[in-house]
Motif scaffolding. Structure first.
Motif, short mmCIF file in Angstrom:
data_model
loop_
_atom_site.label_atom_id
_atom_site.label_comp_id
_atom_site.label_asym_id
_atom_site.label_seq_id
_atom_site.Cartn_x
_atom_site.Cartn_y
_atom_site.Cartn_z
N UNK A 1 0.85 -1.31 0.10
CA UNK A 1 0.18 0.01 -0.01
C UNK A 1 0.80 1.12 -0.07
N UNK A 2 2.02 1.32 0.70
CA UNK A 2 2.78 2.27 0.97
C UNK A 2 3.51 2.63 -0.51
N UNK B 1 1.15 4.25 -2.63
CA UNK B 1 0.73 5.61 -2.40
C UNK B 1 1.71 6.60 -2.58
N UNK C 1 0.09 8.95 -5.27
CA UNK C 1 -0.73 9.52 -4.30
C UNK C 1 -1.87 10.37 -4.48
N UNK D 1 -4.56 8.38 -5.67
CA UNK D 1 -5.22 7.62 -4.87
C UNK D 1 -6.12 8.43 -4.16
#
Lengths: 279, 300
Positions: free
Chosen positions: A257-258, A261, A265, A268
């Motif tokens: 997920x990171x 992201x 970013x 999302x």
């Protein structure tokens, strides 16, 4: 009054900023504390008062997890099932979105509203009959069983329809006059123009699949088929919780997920906000 | 039947298009039938039957499952717990989100960075989120109790007590939801026209008046919408509750929520009928909230 608002900082501003940064700290502290706990020795974790900076960087927790025969399996299961769910449901959403956005045919609105209506029905409410259905197909403890309920997304179909409707009909008509078939139009016109909405949808569906908990909990009963979310909760038992190992596991669970992201970013954040407003 | 004459009237291109649409839609609708439509109908039907998850056979018992569930003290307690979590998590995460969005929207330096960081919990999945907070609320080594100790308050056994465990569960829920609400409010704030603020500035309006007479009225529809969205999400609370009360410290203390009750009736006690009756209650609550949401968005 008017002089006060010309100043850069009024008292009101300062109070707001203080509360703002307190909330920011509350938001980030658990993540920070998870990360440093993952690098603490068991002795330091149980030390009172807690240490906010670890005395030394201890890799033992991570090495313990990665030597756990099951942990890698959990991780792999999460990756496999989330990727299958994402790929299949994005393809299905794109195809159905195209059909609903660019064609007229009998019963179209019946089909569309039937799909749309399922968005409102919570998964938890029909999970019991769904389980018996998948069990009868011998889906317990299989990847098939893990992915089948999420393999199609009504939200995804709605999302792609909305986005594909923005593509001008004139483009499609021109291609039709040139003799292009529907599949060719889909491949050469619709898909290239939908890359950004397709990637937003893929990320949203991947994140949803990755964090799924209830379904994997009931469909996987053998430890070999557990996903990461279930595996993490197993790192605690009735008498003792090894927080170091558990936080190392959480850190690993956060990695996909990171990464998404960091690179997407803006997509999302806007995608999630938009899907909330539209859907 | 009604579509039959239409089909015959189609020209060649229309027939090709129709075939194309059906070749895509039929498999998709079939899949929807098996994993959505049929299970939904089955839930409704099974709620009137005595039916076991593991043994074959079933018998019609009318409303007995509903009577059992609605008079079951466990069910009432799980409804009460769900209600508590929904009300507190919703109000705190909506207020927090609104506040954060208005500060982020002020356009000060670094706000884009803070906004991204505030959004982080949204992408963290629920189990790790809950486990992190569980550690912070730990009786012996938890940071929160240690902060309390500094102020002379005795350590509290948050996880082990059925009413106290509500607090960490609400905290996790708010922590995860606040950034999401912030984004929706942020989009809403961006949509308020600058001219309104500019003409207010000319009239010498202060911050408080600006908030009171422009921002709040303009944001009213989106606020109602966010509240209902959050309620729909929190009524389904399960993962936080089961994760927070599993394993050590909890010593058999389970924090039941509505979905937890359905899960337990179906998968621990193997009673499909009772699980389905409880599921129908959940469905009813969600549909009422959805109807409310649709009404609100029509009023816009």
């Amino acid at each position: 009054m008017s002089t006060a608002s010309k100043h850069k900082f009024t008292l009101f501003d300062i109070v707001c900023l203080v509360i703002f940064f307190i909330l920011l700290i509350i938001t980030l502290f658990p993540l920070y504390f998870m990360l440093i706990t993952a690098f603490k020795t068991p002795a330091e974790i149980n030390q009172v008062p807690v240490t906010i900076f670890p005395h030394e960087i201890y890799m033992g927790n991570f090495s313990k997890i990665f030597h756990d025969e099951f942990f890698l399996r959990y991780f792999l299961n999460s990756v496999i099932s989330s990727v299958i769910i994402t790929v299949v449901s994005v393809i299905g959403s794109a195809l159905a979105g195209y059909v609903f956005a660019k064609f007229k045919f009998p019963l179209k609105s019946v089909f569309f509203y039937a799909i749309l209506a399922t968005i409102m029905v919570p998964f938890e409410s029909f999970v019991v009959p769904l389980y018996t259905f998948v069990r009868n197909l011998h889906g317990v403890n299989t990847y098939f069983g893990l992915v089948i309920p999420s393999i199609i997304s009504s939200f995804g179909i709605f999302f792609m329809k909305q986005n594909m409707e923005q593509i001008p009909d004139a483009l499609v008509e021109a291609a039709k006059i040139d003799g292009a078939g529907n599949w060719k139009i889909l491949r050469t016109i619709i898909m290239p123009l939908s890359v950004s909405s397709l990637s937003v949808l893929s990320i949203l569906l991947f994140l949803t699949a990755w964090s799924d908990y209830l379904w994997p909990l009931i469909i996987a009963t053998s430890q070999k088929m557990f996903v990461l979310e279930i595996g993490l909760t197993l790192l605690q038992d009735e008498y003792f919780t090894d927080y170091g190992q558990m936080m190392a596991g959480c850190a690993v669970a956060l990695v996909p997920a990171l990464i998404l992201f960091i690179f997407f970013r803006r997509h999302i954040m806007e995608g999630i906000a938009m899907s909330g407003i539209k859907g | 039947m009604a579509s039959q004459p239409k089909l015959l009237k189609m020209n060649k291109q229309e027939k090709v298009d129709f075939g194309f649409c059906m070749s895509i839609l039929i498999p998709i609708m079939l899949l929807f039938a098996f994993i959505r439509f049929i299970p939904i109908i089955q839930t409704f039907v099974i709620s009137f039957f005595k039916k076991s998850m593991i043994r074959p056979g079933q018998s019609f018992i009318g409303l007995e499952n509903y009577i059992y569930v609605l008079t079951d003290t466990e069910f009432i307690r799980s409804l009460k717990n769900t209600f508590l979590i929904t009300v507190f998590s919703m109000s705190l995460s909506v207020l927090g989100g609104l506040f954060l969005a208005s500060v982020v929207n002020s356009g000060r330096k670094l706000m884009k960075l803070w906004q991204a960081l505030l959004f982080l919990p949204v992408i963290v999945s629920l189990v790790p989120s809950t486990l992190m907070w569980k550690m912070l609320f730990d009786y012996n080594i938890g940071v929160i109790n240690q902060i309390f100790n500094v102020f002379g308050i005795q350590s509290i056994n948050w996880i082990n007590n059925e009413s106290l465990v509500t607090v960490p569960i609400i905290v996790v829920s708010v922590w995860k939801e606040m950034g999401y609400n912030m984004m929706i409010f942020y989009v809403g704030l961006k949509a308020i026209s600058r001219e309104l603020y500019e003409s207010a500035a000319l009239d010498g309006v202060n911050h408080w008046q600006r908030l009171r007479y422009i921002t709040i009225p303009q944001l009213k529809p989106i606020t109602l919408f966010v509240c209902v969205m959050a309620m729909i999400k929190f009524v389904k609370v399960f993962t936080q509750a089961i994760t927070m009360t599993s394993g050590s410290q909890s010593s058999g203390n389970t924090f039941k929520t509505l979905v937890y009750y359905i899960y337990q009736q179906g998968f621990s006690l193997h009673s499909m009928g009772r699980a389905s009756a409880a599921a129908m209650v959940l469905l009813l609550i969600i549909l009422l909230l959805t109807a409310l949401q649709m009404r609100l968005s029509k009023e816009d």
